[in-house]
Structure formats: structure tokens, C-alpha cells
Design a protein around this motif. Structure first.
Motif, mmCIF file in Angstrom:
data_model
loop_
_atom_site.group_PDB
_atom_site.id
_atom_site.type_symbol
_atom_site.label_atom_id
_atom_site.label_comp_id
_atom_site.label_asym_id
_atom_site.label_seq_id
_atom_site.Cartn_x
_atom_site.Cartn_y
_atom_site.Cartn_z
ATOM 1 N N VAL A 37 15.225 -27.455 -25.120
ATOM 2 C CA VAL A 37 15.937 -27.359 -23.852
ATOM 3 C C VAL A 37 16.797 -28.614 -23.689
ATOM 4 N N THR A 38 18.087 -28.448 -23.501
ATOM 5 C CA THR A 38 19.005 -29.577 -23.358
ATOM 6 C C THR A 38 18.627 -30.400 -22.121
ATOM 7 N N GLU B 163 13.706 -24.820 -14.444
ATOM 8 C CA GLU B 163 13.652 -23.359 -14.439
ATOM 9 C C GLU B 163 13.654 -22.816 -15.875
ATOM 10 N N ALA B 164 14.461 -23.429 -16.729
ATOM 11 C CA ALA B 164 14.487 -23.006 -18.132
ATOM 12 C C ALA B 164 13.124 -23.227 -18.782
ATOM 13 N N GLU B 165 12.478 -24.338 -18.440
ATOM 14 C CA GLU B 165 11.161 -24.621 -19.016
ATOM 15 C C GLU B 165 10.113 -23.620 -18.548
ATOM 16 N N GLU B 166 10.206 -23.190 -17.300
ATOM 17 C CA GLU B 166 9.283 -22.160 -16.796
ATOM 18 C C GLU B 166 9.457 -20.858 -17.574
ATOM 19 N N THR C 21 11.170 -30.018 -25.718
ATOM 20 C CA THR C 21 11.743 -31.103 -24.935
ATOM 21 C C THR C 21 10.722 -31.611 -23.922
ATOM 22 N N LEU C 22 10.664 -32.908 -23.720
ATOM 23 C CA LEU C 22 9.759 -33.468 -22.707
ATOM 24 C C LEU C 22 10.066 -32.834 -21.357
ATOM 25 N N SER D 150 12.665 -36.230 -28.557
ATOM 26 C CA SER D 150 13.214 -37.213 -27.609
ATOM 27 C C SER D 150 14.478 -36.694 -26.940
ATOM 28 N N GLY D 151 15.232 -35.827 -27.620
ATOM 29 C CA GLY D 151 16.289 -35.056 -26.978
ATOM 30 C C GLY D 151 17.449 -35.833 -26.393
#
Length: 296
Positions: A179-180, A188-191, A215-216, A239-240
């Protein structure tokens, strides 16, 4: 599956080093290392220089399996030597570090807010060759740029399809739907991503295990349900683009993840440093990343 390597990954009190910069990311990695693009005139020379950097890192006294439990290699690195020993063999036999191989061939154009992996030609042959060289697993990256449910579902579906191909060669895939960090709807993307991955894990056959590289997250320990899933060997964090300090600070708040850093690992290292300076900086970095990985 090599059970000694599997035990190291499951139980090791350390992190995984990402030494897998490829054609597109190598010039930037070299610039950060203090090697400008006028220092080489061909792709071959560029890859020779990045290999010298990687060799310097893995030779360092602090780069050992008590803190660095695994390392992800670019395919060209797998096919080269460290100190006259094939790279994967050197990592495991000389350093106690479990070798992985980056297998993706870059990203397709964005669709539905995600960039899927490009087709990976000849993957079965690559996996067989890697396994023969002692490589334990793989890593494959796609990118999520928006909280788009359809796009995220397609990215997770592709990751698990490629992962199944890796598992068929008795290797362990690290699935990496990144995830950027800069997107406005990251939480929301992480959910959506967590839900899609849990669904895919629940559909996996019994006895199979994957790893996840994520991604953290915005919410501390958000990915613990993934780490505790019986089909997951380990969850590692990229680390992204976060600085080394921010990446380690965020990681320390995520007790269910360990690091798999690339740029944050090499931050502050320079081709101009003598060996003592280089090794001291790397030792400090390795210790800080290891400490954040085992926190909590």
C-alpha cells in the motif's frame, strides 16, 4: 521444505534484509550510496556496482543470522558469488541467513487503483533453479494506490495465484501487495486488504504456509490477525519510503511484524566510507531494525 530454514524464519529474533533492487530501482539505490550515473556506462557496469554494494553489506561482521534472519536477492545476485561462494549458499552456510529470491518482473499499468505484477515468464524454470541453489522462498510485489475494493481483490487474487505456483515447488512465497504510504485513503485500503487476505488464507489448503510483506499500517498491530493465521509463517514490514527513524518507530508499535527493509537498511551507507565507518554504520542500523522487529 528445508525445516532448518523454516525454523529460522518462524522463530528467529531478527529481520529480513531486502537486497533485491532490480533494473528500475538500481540507479536510485546507487545514487543514495554515493555512486552517480556517470560512474557507469552500461547496465552490466551498473549491476556490477550494486553487487559490490551488496557484497560489502553481507560481508560485514554485523550481518549474521542472529539479527538478520533472511535476505531477499535479485536474480542476478543469486547467480553471482560472495567471496567466491554462490550467493545463496554463502548466506546460509557462512552467515546463517535464509535466502529468498525476488521473482516479479515489475508492475503493469494502474487499473482500479492498483498495479498488478507483469506476467512472469519462465517462472517454473526459475523456481526450480533457485531451489537447487538453496533458495528457501520468493518475494513478489504489486502496488495498491487507492482504497478500491475491486482493485485490491484483484491484487490479492494474483498474489495468491503466484504464491500457489511457488508452493508447488516446495518453496515459501512472500506475498507483497504494497500500500503506497502517501495515499489519502491508506487506512481504508488497509482495511480492504486485510479482509481480502484473510478470505484468501481461509481458502488455502491445509498444511501450506505463505509469508506476507505489508506496508506499516496506520493502526498499530493492525495485521496481527494475519500473523496469527495458521496459513501464515511470518508477516514482515516494508519501509515503503519512510525514513529509517520513522520506519523503526512504526515497526516497534507493531509487535506482530518484523522488518523487511531495503532503503531504510542502506540509509547512511556510502561508497566513500572506509570499511570501519561503513561497518559501524551498518551495525548500528542492523541493531536498531532488529530491536524494533522484536519489540512487543
Amino acid at each position: 521444505m528445508d525445516q532448518d530454514k523454516a525454523a529460522k524464519i518462524r522463530d528467529g529474533q531478527g529481520f529480513i534484509a531486502a537486497l533485491d533492487q532490480s533494473g528500475g530501482s538500481t540507479p536510485k539505490a546507487l545514487r543514495l550510496y554515493g555512486v552517480s550515473e556517470d560512474a557507469y556506462s552500461s547496465e552490466e557496469e551498473m549491476f556490477d556496482l550494486i553487487h559490490e554494494m551488496r557484497a560489502r553489506i553481507v560481508r560485514a561482521p554485523s550481518f549474521t543470522g542472529d539479527k538478520v534472519i533472511g535476505a531477499i536477492l535479485f536474480e542476478q545476485t543469486m547467480d553471482r558469488d560472495f567471496e567466491g561462494v554462490p550467493a545463496a549458499q554463502y548466506l546460509w552456510e557462512k552467515k546463517g541467513v535464509v535466502p529468498f529470491l525476488k521473482i516479479d518482473k515489475g508492475l503493469a499499468d494502474e487499473t482500479d487503483g492498483v498495479q498488478l505484477m507483469k506476467p512472469i515468464a519462465g517462472l517454473d524454470a526459475t523456481l526450480e533453479r533457485a531451489r537447487e541453489k538453496g533458495v528457501f522462498g520468493t518475494k513478489e510485489r504489486s502496488v495498491i494506490n487507492a482504497a478500491n475494493a475491486a482493485g485490491i481483490e484483484s491484487a490479492v487474487k494474483q498474489q495468491f495465484e503466484v504464491g500457489a505456483q511457488v508452493l508447488s515447488h516446495d518453496m515459501v512465497p512472500i506475498l507483497e501487495p504494497e500500500v503506497t504510504i502517501s495515499i489519502s485513503d491508506k487506512a481504508e485500503a488497509e482495511e480492504m486488504l486485510r479482509r481480502a487476505i484473510l478470505d484468501a488464507l481461509d481458502r488455502m489448503p491445509g498444511g501450506s504456509e505463505v509469508m506476507l510483506k505489508l506496508t506499516l499500517p496506520e493502526e498499530d498491530d493492525f495485521y496481527r490477525p494475519l500473523a496469527e493465521h495458521p496459513r501464515v509463517m511470518r508477516v514482515v514490514a516494508l519501509s515503503g519510503g519512510y525514513s529509517q527513524d520513522e520506519a523503526t518507530e512504526r515497526l516497534a508499535r507493531n509487535g506482530s511484524m518484523i522488518a523487511s527493509f531495503s532503503r531504510a537498511l542502506t540509509e547512511g551507507l556510502s561508497a566513500d566510507q572506509d570499511d570501519a565507518e561503513f561497518e559501524a554504520k551498518l551495525a548500528d542500523t542492523i541493531e536498531s531494525i532488529r530491536a524494533a522487529s522484536v519489540a512487543g
